[in-house]
Design a protein around this motif. Sequence first.
Motif, PDB file in Angstrom:
ATOM      1  N   SER A 161      40.674  27.197  34.223  1.00 44.67           N
ATOM      2  CA  SER A 161      40.388  26.422  35.425  1.00 44.67           C
ATOM      3  C   SER A 161      39.118  25.612  35.231  1.00 44.67           C
ATOM      4  N   GLN A 163      38.121  24.263  38.454  1.00 47.33           N
ATOM      5  CA  GLN A 163      38.011  24.037  39.899  1.00 47.33           C
ATOM      6  C   GLN A 163      36.772  24.653  40.526  1.00 47.33           C
ATOM      7  N   LEU A 164      36.327  25.773  40.022  1.00 49.10           N
ATOM      8  CA  LEU A 164      35.160  26.426  40.602  1.00 49.10           C
ATOM      9  C   LEU A 164      33.904  25.626  40.276  1.00 49.10           C
ATOM     10  N   SER A 185      36.634  35.108  38.888  1.00 45.21           N
ATOM     11  CA  SER A 185      35.365  34.396  38.760  1.00 45.21           C
ATOM     12  C   SER A 185      34.938  33.920  40.139  1.00 45.21           C
ATOM     13  N   ASP A 192      33.426  29.694  46.261  1.00 57.26           N
ATOM     14  CA  ASP A 192      34.768  30.247  46.172  1.00 57.26           C
ATOM     15  C   ASP A 192      34.821  31.429  45.200  1.00 57.26           C
ATOM     16  N   ALA A 194      37.537  33.571  43.380  1.00 60.22           N
ATOM     17  CA  ALA A 194      38.943  33.289  43.113  1.00 60.22           C
ATOM     18  C   ALA A 194      39.451  34.085  41.928  1.00 60.22           C
ATOM     19  N   TRP A 195      40.769  34.318  41.920  1.00 64.12           N
ATOM     20  CA  TRP A 195      41.394  34.964  40.773  1.00 64.12           C
ATOM     21  C   TRP A 195      42.571  34.123  40.295  1.00 64.12           C
ATOM     22  N   PHE A 196      42.924  34.355  39.035  1.00 67.18           N
ATOM     23  CA  PHE A 196      43.950  33.574  38.371  1.00 67.18           C
ATOM     24  C   PHE A 196      44.938  34.544  37.730  1.00 67.18           C
ATOM     25  N   PRO A 207      47.629  28.975  39.284  1.00 64.58           N
ATOM     26  CA  PRO A 207      46.603  28.245  40.023  1.00 64.58           C
ATOM     27  C   PRO A 207      45.562  29.188  40.633  1.00 64.58           C
ATOM     28  N   GLN A 208      44.447  28.603  40.987  1.00 67.11           N
ATOM     29  CA  GLN A 208      43.362  29.343  41.626  1.00 67.11           C
ATOM     30  C   GLN A 208      43.820  29.928  42.955  1.00 67.11           C
ATOM     31  N   GLN A 209      43.535  31.210  43.161  1.00 65.71           N
ATOM     32  CA  GLN A 209      43.817  31.877  44.426  1.00 65.71           C
ATOM     33  C   GLN A 209      42.493  32.351  45.020  1.00 65.71           C
ATOM     34  N   VAL A 210      42.056  31.673  46.069  1.00 64.60           N
ATOM     35  CA  VAL A 210      40.744  31.948  46.658  1.00 64.60           C
ATOM     36  C   VAL A 210      40.811  33.197  47.521  1.00 64.60           C
TER      37      VAL A 210
END
Length: 419
Positions: A161, A163-164, A185, A192, A194-196, A207-210
């Motif tokens: 990712s 995105q973070l 992370s 955020d 989030a886990w992947f 995808p990122q799951q917040v």
Amino acid sequence: MSFRIFASAVLRQNRSAHTRKPAAVKRRQYHLRQSGTERLELRTMLSSTQFGESQVILEAELAELKSVVAADIDHDGDQDLVAASWRDDKVVWYENLDGTGRFGEQQVITTDAKHAQCVFVADIDGDDDLDVLSASSEDDKLAWYPNLDGAGKFGEAIIISTQLDYPLDIVAADLDGDGDLDVLSAGNDDGDIAWFENQDGLGTFGPQQVIANKKYVVQVAVADLDGDGDVDIVAASYRGSVDWFANDGSKGFELAGSIDSASTLLHRIQLLDADGDGDQDLAVATIGSTSEQVAQLAWYENTDGLGGFTQRHNIAGQLWGYVAMGAADIDGDGDLDLLATSPHFSLNTSPPMPQVYWYENADGDGSFVQYVVTEATLGSSPRAVSAADLESDGDLDILAGVGTDIATSACNREIGEQD
């Protein structure tokens, strides 16, 4: 600046489980020699209650070491080293050549982890060897590097990712209970957590799951906090609290409680069974800023085994700040001790005297006693600390990454009073 790793080999005393250690401790006093060369050094020093001479056993180019991990990268049965350095964007590893702590040349995994902050080692693709993960803050990148041959030949970065915003930490764990390792992370700037999901068990991440949004997250950690058999999540915010999120067993996480909302300037957390009752407790470390706001090292007891962190136990509080923390059975007595590093020896020290400390779990129930592992003007704060058997001699060595101008030092034994 030169950057180095210290490894302190522990000598265990012959004593029964009912014999308490005397109050006096051995302190290292260093004779220092300056050097203009930039290098990473690995030294062995006999610690616990007896100390021997330190010696350089590894030199290599790095710029501001941020993270170091010991793991068997080449599958030969001994502990190698993986490190991340911030200023030169590197993730590298060093082979333990003969299992005795003699390390080979730097082997570069990548030079494109912009402002590398953290490395983690785990089998991401399920092929029974250890891969490497990294979090880098300048490019907002979470990535993993496959160990192609099981012997330390790494492939190109596989991006998880970007995105973070400004991630500082990365952890691999089976968060969804499907038998493979997912990634966790948090973005320090965007907040955020989030886990992947590892979708195929081979390192193809979804995808990122917040999970939640929480500003200034500096560290995440995982363990089964409520005893229901799945992996829960802990997140520490620099200017906030330590919160934990319960795994509902169906790929969902819910805020279950705030473990520490009183501390300010939180810096590190460490999960461990401090009191030996079979559940996970939590140690926290803060950074002080004034004589009125000194740093604190404390642990919170999981009093009911269900995540009820209601009892705080202070360990120490006289230091300026804590930079890194780890847990291991340093003295081999069957319980978990704590390791911590500080940029200053005391509030009034001038010049600053960075330290590495061992907190012995003296009776196995969370009563910790502080001992000095290093006592010298190291020149920079030790940024990472852990323990591993680097010399294959059956005991744990203390591993600390230090950025410093000191190139060589010698250690003399001296009896001192307990701090």
